[in-house]
Design a protein around this motif. Sequence first.
Motif, short mmCIF file in Angstrom:
data_model
loop_
_atom_site.label_atom_id
_atom_site.label_comp_id
_atom_site.label_asym_id
_atom_site.label_seq_id
_atom_site.Cartn_x
_atom_site.Cartn_y
_atom_site.Cartn_z
N GLY A 30 5.84 81.12 79.45
CA GLY A 30 6.63 81.77 80.48
C GLY A 30 6.63 83.29 80.37
N LEU A 31 7.60 83.90 81.05
CA LEU A 31 7.77 85.35 81.04
C LEU A 31 8.95 85.71 80.15
N TYR A 32 8.77 86.74 79.35
CA TYR A 32 9.81 87.18 78.41
C TYR A 32 9.84 88.70 78.39
N ALA A 33 11.01 89.27 78.05
CA ALA A 33 11.14 90.72 77.89
C ALA A 33 12.03 90.99 76.70
N VAL A 34 11.58 91.90 75.84
CA VAL A 34 12.33 92.33 74.65
C VAL A 34 12.19 93.84 74.51
N ASP A 35 13.08 94.44 73.72
CA ASP A 35 12.88 95.85 73.40
C ASP A 35 11.49 96.00 72.80
N ASP A 36 10.81 97.06 73.19
CA ASP A 36 9.41 97.23 72.78
C ASP A 36 9.24 97.63 71.33
N THR A 37 10.25 98.20 70.70
CA THR A 37 10.11 98.71 69.34
C THR A 37 10.54 97.67 68.31
N CYS A 38 9.67 97.39 67.36
CA CYS A 38 9.96 96.46 66.27
C CYS A 38 11.20 96.94 65.52
N GLY A 65 1.38 94.01 70.23
CA GLY A 65 1.26 92.90 69.28
C GLY A 65 0.57 91.71 69.90
N TRP A 66 0.60 90.60 69.18
CA TRP A 66 -0.07 89.37 69.60
C TRP A 66 0.98 88.35 69.98
N ALA A 67 0.96 87.93 71.24
CA ALA A 67 1.94 86.97 71.74
C ALA A 67 1.27 85.61 71.91
N GLU A 68 2.00 84.59 71.49
CA GLU A 68 1.55 83.21 71.67
C GLU A 68 2.77 82.32 71.80
N GLU A 120 3.93 88.81 67.47
CA GLU A 120 3.71 89.35 66.12
C GLU A 120 3.55 90.85 66.22
N CYS A 121 4.33 91.58 65.44
CA CYS A 121 4.25 93.04 65.41
C CYS A 121 2.87 93.45 64.89
N PRO A 122 2.23 94.43 65.53
CA PRO A 122 0.90 94.84 65.10
C PRO A 122 0.89 95.64 63.80
N LEU A 123 2.06 96.10 63.34
CA LEU A 123 2.08 96.96 62.15
C LEU A 123 2.18 96.18 60.85
N HIS A 124 3.18 95.31 60.72
CA HIS A 124 3.38 94.59 59.46
C HIS A 124 3.50 93.08 59.64
N ALA A 125 3.11 92.57 60.81
CA ALA A 125 3.06 91.13 61.09
C ALA A 125 4.42 90.44 61.13
N ALA A 126 5.50 91.19 61.37
CA ALA A 126 6.79 90.54 61.59
C ALA A 126 6.67 89.72 62.86
N LEU A 127 7.28 88.56 62.87
CA LEU A 127 7.20 87.65 64.02
C LEU A 127 8.57 87.52 64.66
N ASP A 143 10.93 85.73 67.88
CA ASP A 143 11.08 84.71 68.91
C ASP A 143 11.40 85.43 70.22
N LEU A 144 10.54 85.31 71.22
CA LEU A 144 10.74 86.01 72.48
C LEU A 144 11.94 85.49 73.26
N ARG A 145 12.38 84.28 72.97
CA ARG A 145 13.53 83.69 73.68
C ARG A 145 14.85 84.29 73.19
N THR A 146 14.93 84.60 71.90
CA THR A 146 16.19 85.05 71.30
C THR A 146 16.12 86.46 70.72
N GLY A 147 14.92 86.94 70.45
CA GLY A 147 14.74 88.23 69.79
C GLY A 147 14.83 88.15 68.28
N ALA A 148 15.13 86.97 67.74
CA ALA A 148 15.32 86.80 66.30
C ALA A 148 14.00 86.91 65.54
N PRO A 149 14.02 87.60 64.39
CA PRO A 149 12.83 87.62 63.56
C PRO A 149 12.69 86.27 62.86
N THR A 150 11.47 85.82 62.68
CA THR A 150 11.26 84.52 62.04
C THR A 150 10.65 84.64 60.66
N CYS A 151 10.30 85.87 60.26
CA CYS A 151 9.73 86.09 58.93
C CYS A 151 9.87 87.56 58.56
#
Length: 109
Positions: free
Chosen positions: A35-43, A53-56, A61-68, A70-78
Motif C-alpha cells: 500500500g501507500l505509507y508516509a513517515v517523517d523522512d529523517t531516520c 532507503g529500501w522499502a519492502e 530500511e535506512c540507507p545509513l545504518h540499516a535500521a528497519l 514499520d511503515l504502518r506504525t513508525g516503530a523501529p524493529t531493530c
Amino acid sequence: MIPVCRIEDLPEGESVRIEIDDTTPAIAVFHTESGLYAVDDTCSHQDASLSEGWAEGCFVECPLHAALFDLRTGAPTCPPARRPVRTHEVGVVDGMIHVRPAVREDALA
C-alpha cells in the motif's frame, strides 16, 4: 491534505520526499506492494533520508545504518534505531496521492 503526486507517477517500489514548509519536517511517501505509507523522512537514529532507503512490504530500511522501521506504525524493529518515526495519513483522491501531516507534539505545547 497536501497533494503529493499522481499515483501513476509513484510506481510500486518507489518513494518520494516532500517538503511542506520550514516548520514541518520532510515526509517520505512510499508505494509498496502493501500500500501507500508516509513517515517523517529523517531516520530517528541519525540524519539519513528514509526516502533513499529500501522499502519492502510494510518496512523501510535506512540507507545509513540499516535500521528497519514499520511503515504502518513508525516503530523501529531493530537496532541501531530506538525511537519511532512519525507516521502520516495517506489517501488517494481522483488519482492524486495526498498526505495529512501529523501534528508535532512540540507544536501542541
